[in-house]
Structure formats: structure tokens, C-alpha cells
Design a protein around this motif. Structure first.
Motif, PDB file in Angstrom:
ATOM      1  N   CYS A   1       8.759   4.092   1.089  1.00  0.00           N
ATOM      2  CA  CYS A   1       7.899   3.175   1.833  1.00  0.00           C
ATOM      3  C   CYS A   1       8.665   2.424   2.920  1.00  0.00           C
ATOM      4  CB  CYS A   1       7.199   2.195   0.896  1.00  0.00           C
ATOM      5  SG  CYS A   1       8.255   0.936   0.170  1.00  0.00           S
TER       6      CYS A   1
ATOM      7  N   GLU B   1       0.805  -1.229   0.000  1.00  0.00           N
ATOM      8  CA  GLU B   1       0.000   0.000   0.000  1.00  0.00           C
ATOM      9  C   GLU B   1       0.835   1.275   0.000  1.00  0.00           C
ATOM     10  OE1 GLU B   1      -3.329   0.262   2.661  1.00  0.00           O
ATOM     11  OE2 GLU B   1      -3.519  -1.909   2.652  1.00  0.00           O
ATOM     12  N   SER B   2       1.911   1.315   0.747  1.00  0.00           N
ATOM     13  CA  SER B   2       2.685   2.550   0.867  1.00  0.00           C
ATOM     14  C   SER B   2       3.780   2.678  -0.190  1.00  0.00           C
ATOM     15  CB  SER B   2       3.302   2.646   2.262  1.00  0.00           C
ATOM     16  OG  SER B   2       4.146   1.537   2.494  1.00  0.00           O
TER      17      SER B   2
ATOM     18  N   SER C   1      -0.200 -11.747  -4.809  1.00  0.00           N
ATOM     19  CA  SER C   1       0.069 -10.344  -5.149  1.00  0.00           C
ATOM     20  C   SER C   1       1.483 -10.205  -5.675  1.00  0.00           C
ATOM     21  CB  SER C   1      -0.108  -9.453  -3.915  1.00  0.00           C
ATOM     22  OG  SER C   1      -1.445  -9.481  -3.478  1.00  0.00           O
TER      23      SER C   1
ATOM     24  N   ALA D   1       0.802   1.059   6.388  1.00  0.00           N
ATOM     25  CA  ALA D   1       0.015   2.114   5.755  1.00  0.00           C
ATOM     26  C   ALA D   1      -0.197   3.297   6.693  1.00  0.00           C
ATOM     27  CB  ALA D   1      -1.329   1.567   5.300  1.00  0.00           C
TER      28      ALA D   1
END
Length: 67
Positions: free
Chosen positions: A49, A12-13, A29, A55
Motif C-alpha cells: 500500500c 483502503e489499499s 478508525s 485508493a
């Protein structure tokens, strides 16, 4: 000559993009690196990140979101 399929890292980040053929696959993923797949954030140039592997950004002692 085929055009490589570019995917955004699933973390996500993370803002990295990676060719599908070079991506690290984990739990269905695609990630830009083993570090992102493990949730530790990558160390690629231009991506921070790894500073905030989750997140949620860090908070100050008073509970305000750090900027």
C-alpha cells in the motif's frame, strides 16, 4: 488468557491486520501504523500500500489503468 482482537487496517489499499491494542487510532478508525493513519501507506512486509497510498492506482499517459 484472552484472545486478542484482530482488526483490518482502515486504509483502503492496506491489507494489514493489527491487534486492537497495538493499532494507531485516528479519527475513529484503527490503522496498522502511523504512516497508514497519515495516508502515506505502510512499509510492512507483504503489503504494497505504500507504493499506492491512495485508493486510485496510477494511470498511463493515455489514461489506461496501469497493471
Amino acid at each position: 488468557m484472552s484472545v486478542p482482537e484482530i482488526k483490518r487496517c482502515a486504509a483502503e489499499s492496506c491489507v494489514c491486520e493489527v491487534e486492537r491494542a497495538d493499532a494507531v487510532s485516528s479519527e475513529g478508525s484503527l490503522y496498522c501504523s502511523e504512516r497508514c493513519a497519515d495516508g502515506r501507506g505502510c512499509d510492512h512486509a507483504g503489503c504494497n500500500c505504500g507504493e499506492f497510498p491512495t485508493a486510485e492506482p496510477p494511470t498511463t499517459p493515455r489514461g489506461h489503468t496501469a497493471r
